[in-house]
Design a protein around this motif. Structure first.
Motif, PDB file in Angstrom:
ATOM      1  N   SER A  83      18.257  31.106 -21.985  1.00  0.00           N
ATOM      2  CA  SER A  83      17.220  30.943 -20.943  1.00  0.00           C
ATOM      3  C   SER A  83      15.761  31.454 -21.358  1.00  0.00           C
ATOM      4  N   LYS A  84      15.825  31.751 -22.771  1.00  0.00           N
ATOM      5  CA  LYS A  84      14.477  32.434 -23.252  1.00  0.00           C
ATOM      6  C   LYS A  84      14.159  31.690 -24.537  1.00  0.00           C
ATOM      7  N   GLN A  89      14.685  36.571 -31.165  1.00  0.00           N
ATOM      8  CA  GLN A  89      14.360  36.762 -29.910  1.00  0.00           C
ATOM      9  C   GLN A  89      14.000  38.154 -29.482  1.00  0.00           C
ATOM     10  N   GLU A 105      12.575  26.048 -26.859  1.00  0.00           N
ATOM     11  CA  GLU A 105      13.719  26.625 -25.999  1.00  0.00           C
ATOM     12  C   GLU A 105      15.201  25.641 -26.741  1.00  0.00           C
TER      13      GLU A 105
END
Length: 157
Positions: free
Chosen positions: A15-16, A33, A76
């Motif tokens: 989702s990040k 991330q 993404e």
């Protein structure tokens, strides 16, 4: 989509956004991330892509002739360790390159158009990947293509 090698037990949060770079030690692509490596992958497909190059890091490469991590693809995650998606666009897939000795930015292999975010190189190619474009990264290179991403509101171009 969870078919990848975790790094130190960390997982990709799909989702990040992620930053991806070529890992010269293991030949895979490192996925970052939150400022830490979370995985190593053979292939990754990204959407909402931008290209980041640290000019300080690039100048260090030029001065010392030693590679270092200073260029990333940011985006993404669409897929991890899957085959290249089938192109649905009207333009054929195109290869994206980066060479710190040649340019300070990622560029198109054939036309050498500039892919810096927000920079338009000519009337045909756009610097920021369009809504339906994705970047598939594998050992054979970075390929820009058009796909259906499966997100709500997305329709074939």
């Amino acid at each position: 989509m969870n078919n990848y090698k975790q790094f130190k037990g960390r997982k990709i949060d799909f989702s990040k956004p992620v930053k991806v770079y070529k890992n010269l030690n293991n030949g895979l692509f490192s996925v970052v991330q939150g400022g830490v490596v979370v995985a190593h992958v053979d292939t990754i497909t990204l959407k909402a892509v931008s290209f980041k190059v640290s000019e300080v890091g690039r100048q260090r490469v030029i001065a010392t002739k030693q590679k270092n991590v200073h260029a990333y693809v940011v985006g993404e995650v669409v897929t991890v360790n899957e085959k290249q998606p089938k192109n649905i666009g009207t333009h054929p897939p195109s290869r994206i390159m980066y060479n710190p000795y040649k340019f300070s930015y990622f560029y198109g292999e054939v036309t050498e158009y500039d892919l810096r975010k927000g920079r338009q190189a000519n009337s045909v190619e756009k610097a920021k990947l369009e809504k339906f474009e994705v970047l598939h990264i594998s050992k054979s290179g970075m390929i820009k293509t058009h796909i259906k991403t499966g997100q709500q509101g997305d329709k074939a171009a």
